[in-house]
Design a protein around this motif. Structure first.
Motif, PDB file in Angstrom:
ATOM      1  N   ARG A   1       1.252   3.668   2.634  1.00 27.52           N
ATOM      2  CA  ARG A   1       1.069   2.897   1.400  1.00 27.52           C
ATOM      3  C   ARG A   1       1.250   1.399   1.607  1.00 27.52           C
ATOM      4  O   ARG A   1       0.834   0.591   0.765  1.00 27.52           O
ATOM      5  N   GLU A   2       1.868   0.992   2.733  1.00 27.59           N
ATOM      6  CA  GLU A   2       2.051  -0.421   3.047  1.00 27.59           C
ATOM      7  C   GLU A   2       0.970  -0.934   4.005  1.00 27.59           C
ATOM      8  O   GLU A   2       1.080  -2.037   4.532  1.00 27.59           O
ATOM      9  N   GLN A   3      -0.053  -0.122   4.222  1.00 27.81           N
ATOM     10  CA  GLN A   3      -1.166  -0.444   5.113  1.00 27.81           C
ATOM     11  C   GLN A   3      -0.742  -0.475   6.585  1.00 27.81           C
ATOM     12  O   GLN A   3      -1.441  -1.042   7.430  1.00 27.81           O
ATOM     13  N   ASN A   4       0.415   0.115   6.911  1.00 25.08           N
ATOM     14  CA  ASN A   4       0.772   0.340   8.311  1.00 25.08           C
ATOM     15  C   ASN A   4      -0.060   1.509   8.840  1.00 25.08           C
ATOM     16  O   ASN A   4      -0.408   2.416   8.079  1.00 25.08           O
ATOM     17  N   GLN A   5      -0.343   1.478  10.129  1.00 20.57           N
ATOM     18  CA  GLN A   5      -1.199   2.514  10.697  1.00 20.57           C
ATOM     19  C   GLN A   5      -0.613   3.108  11.972  1.00 20.57           C
ATOM     20  O   GLN A   5       0.003   2.411  12.778  1.00 20.57           O
TER      21      GLN A   5
END
Length: 327
Positions: free
Chosen positions: A108-112
């Motif tokens: 949800r924090e755009q970490n991948q």
């Protein structure tokens, strides 16, 4: 104006995790990580760094030559790329290996968190760039993007032998390459592309300080996510270009590839570097609006309006001439 884009061609398997990865990591247990994230959905998309960049260039009206290796499952993907202006005749088809796979989960924090299976990409080292030049004629630029390491080195050497300007985009392969290999890929590049993290990693891998890297390349282009792009060169003031604001990011996958497509298109058109960087940021913002790396559509008026709203009208008239083919 012909450009060859060498590098990975892959299928992307993109998933989203509704939580935060960091909440699942225990600081005192990082030496033995065993985690499973329950994803909300799965999107299977076309991808690969070289294919993504070539797609963007083709959509902008250039006819890039894609150079890479794939499996026998590539035919539907080939048709897609050709329909979007990409020359795929230099793509090698493996008789035994599958096309590369990129599996990525975004929180949800755009970490991948991602895994890449090379597959047929390992055969890219067998591709001879001289054959490409013999078929299509003189190339204005060759982009050497993440690929089989031996293929990256071979293409760079061929560019030097033939006197063809090249751009270095070692990206994900920095982790695998040794010091001498990274130095060979970078030295003499017209453009060097990295993101913010890769900037530090490249200096660590080469053992060269920033000044030495700048002495050996024409321009060092570094993407900084929401902070935009910085272009540096020896003996000149850095150029900083803010990112185009996107109210709601749908999917960050492929945004760097999209920037490179826009920036390189502008460069080949001969527009000023600051204008090319603005176009790259606008194309990147368009990718952020959609899931996948090649699912976006570039509309002339929308693209120019994004540039005008963010940066003003300084280069919009010049870009409109080159974007006339877009709907």
């Amino acid at each position: 104006m012909r450009i060859a884009v060498t590098g990975s061609i892959a299928t992307d398997h993109l998933m989203t995790f509704p939580g935060r990865f960091t909440e699942q990591l225990l600081a005192d247990r990082l030496d033995r990580v065993s985690l499973s994230f329950l994803a909300d959905n799965l999107e299977v998309r076309r991808g690969g760094v070289a294919a993504n960049i070539a797609f963007g260039l083709g959509t902008l009206g250039l006819r890039p030559v894609l150079v890479g290796a794939v499996g026998a499952d590539f035919d539907p993907y080939r048709v897609w790329l050709k329909d979007h202006g990409v020359d795929t005749d230099a793509v090698r088809v493996s008789a035994s290996l599958h096309t590369a796979r990129f599996v990525c989960t975004t929180d949800r924090e755009q970490n991948q968190i991602a895994t890449f299976y090379a597959g047929a990409m390992a055969e890219a080292r067998a591709i001879e760039l001289r054959d490409v030049v013999a078929r299509v004629g003189r190339l204005e630029l060759v982009l050497v993007s993440p690929d089989d390491p031996e293929a990256m080195l071979r293409h760079t050497r061929t560019c030097r032998d033939l006197g063809i300007p090249f751009a270095a985009d070692p990206s994900q392969q920095l982790a695998r390459l040794g010091r001498d290999e990274v130095r060979e890929l970078v030295d003499g590049a017209r453009f060097l592309f990295t993101n913010e993290y890769e900037t530090a990693l490249l200096q660590e891998r080469t053992g060269w300080p920033e000044a030495e890297v700048l002495r050996r390349v024409g321009a060092w282009v570094t993407t900084h996510g929401e902070a935009g792009v910085r272009v540096r060169g020896e003996g000149r003031a850095p150029l900083s270009v803010p990112a185009v604001r996107v109210p709601e990011v749908v999917d960050p996958t492929g945004v760097g590839d999209a920037f490179r497509a826009g920036f390189l298109a502008g460069t080949l058109w001969g527009v000023p570097e600051w204008c090319a960087a603005r176009l790259g940021c606008a194309v990147a913002a368009t990718v952020l609006d959609s899931v996948g790396t090649q699912e976006y559509r570039l509309r002339r008026d929308h693209l120019v309006e994004r540039i005008r709203t963010t940066y003003g009208t300084a280069c919009t008239a010049e870009l409109l001439v080159h974007l006339a083919g877009l709907s």
